[in-house]
Design an enzyme around this catalytic site. Structure first.
Site, short mmCIF file in Angstrom:
data_model
loop_
_atom_site.label_atom_id
_atom_site.label_comp_id
_atom_site.label_asym_id
_atom_site.label_seq_id
_atom_site.Cartn_x
_atom_site.Cartn_y
_atom_site.Cartn_z
N GLY A 31 8.49 5.50 -12.91
CA GLY A 31 8.81 5.58 -14.43
C GLY A 31 9.51 4.26 -14.77
O GLY A 31 9.48 3.23 -13.69
N HIS A 47 6.50 -5.79 -12.38
CA HIS A 47 5.53 -5.00 -11.53
C HIS A 47 5.02 -3.74 -12.49
O HIS A 47 3.72 -3.72 -12.21
CB HIS A 47 6.19 -4.85 -10.42
CG HIS A 47 5.08 -4.25 -9.04
ND1 HIS A 47 5.18 -2.66 -8.97
CD2 HIS A 47 4.35 -4.69 -8.36
CE1 HIS A 47 4.31 -2.46 -8.12
NE2 HIS A 47 3.62 -3.41 -7.75
N ASP A 93 1.60 -6.81 -6.34
CA ASP A 93 2.30 -6.62 -5.40
C ASP A 93 3.05 -7.71 -4.91
O ASP A 93 4.11 -7.70 -4.46
CB ASP A 93 1.61 -5.65 -4.42
CG ASP A 93 1.48 -4.16 -4.88
OD1 ASP A 93 1.74 -3.83 -6.00
OD2 ASP A 93 0.69 -3.50 -4.14
#
Length: 119
Positions: A31, A47, A93
């Site tokens: 979250g 991200h 990533d």
């Protein structure tokens, strides 16, 4: 995918276990809400947003999408990802793992009270 992301983090931040980043600030981990508590938390917010953009690509599921990358002496390179989703997720990533390496880790921001600090 998340397993590869964990390995990327271990490439750029070899002296700290990846799980230190799994429950940090308001955005590192499951979250995310409120305002990032610091620079590292901002890496996680970015991200999260990157994964949201990846999900807009047809059929792209960033949490489980596998991709190809190399780690050499702390340097990450995404390689040979012909499909758009794999290339996008790998870059999300890679950028986050590099961001983690450059941001200070503040112990007080690990396992914060989300209700209190992340509104």
């Amino acid at each position: 995918n998340l397993y590869q992301f964990k390995n990327m983090i271990q490439c750029t931040v070899p002296n700290r276990s990846w799980w230190h980043f799994a429950d940090y600030g308001c955005f590192c981990g499951y979250g995310g809400s409120g305002t990032p508590v610091d620079e590292l938390d901002r890496c996680c917010q970015t991200h999260d947003n990157c994964y949201s953009e990846a999900e807009k690509l047809s059929g792209c599921k960033p949490y489980i999408k596998t991709y190809s990358y190399d780690c050499s002496q702390g340097k990450l390179t995404c390689s040979g990802n012909d499909d758009k989703c794999a290339a996008f997720v790998c870059n999300c990533d890679r950028v986050a793992a590099i961001c983690f390496a450059g941001a200070p880790y503040i112990d007080d921001n690990y396992n914060v009270d989300l209700n209190e600090r992340c509104q």
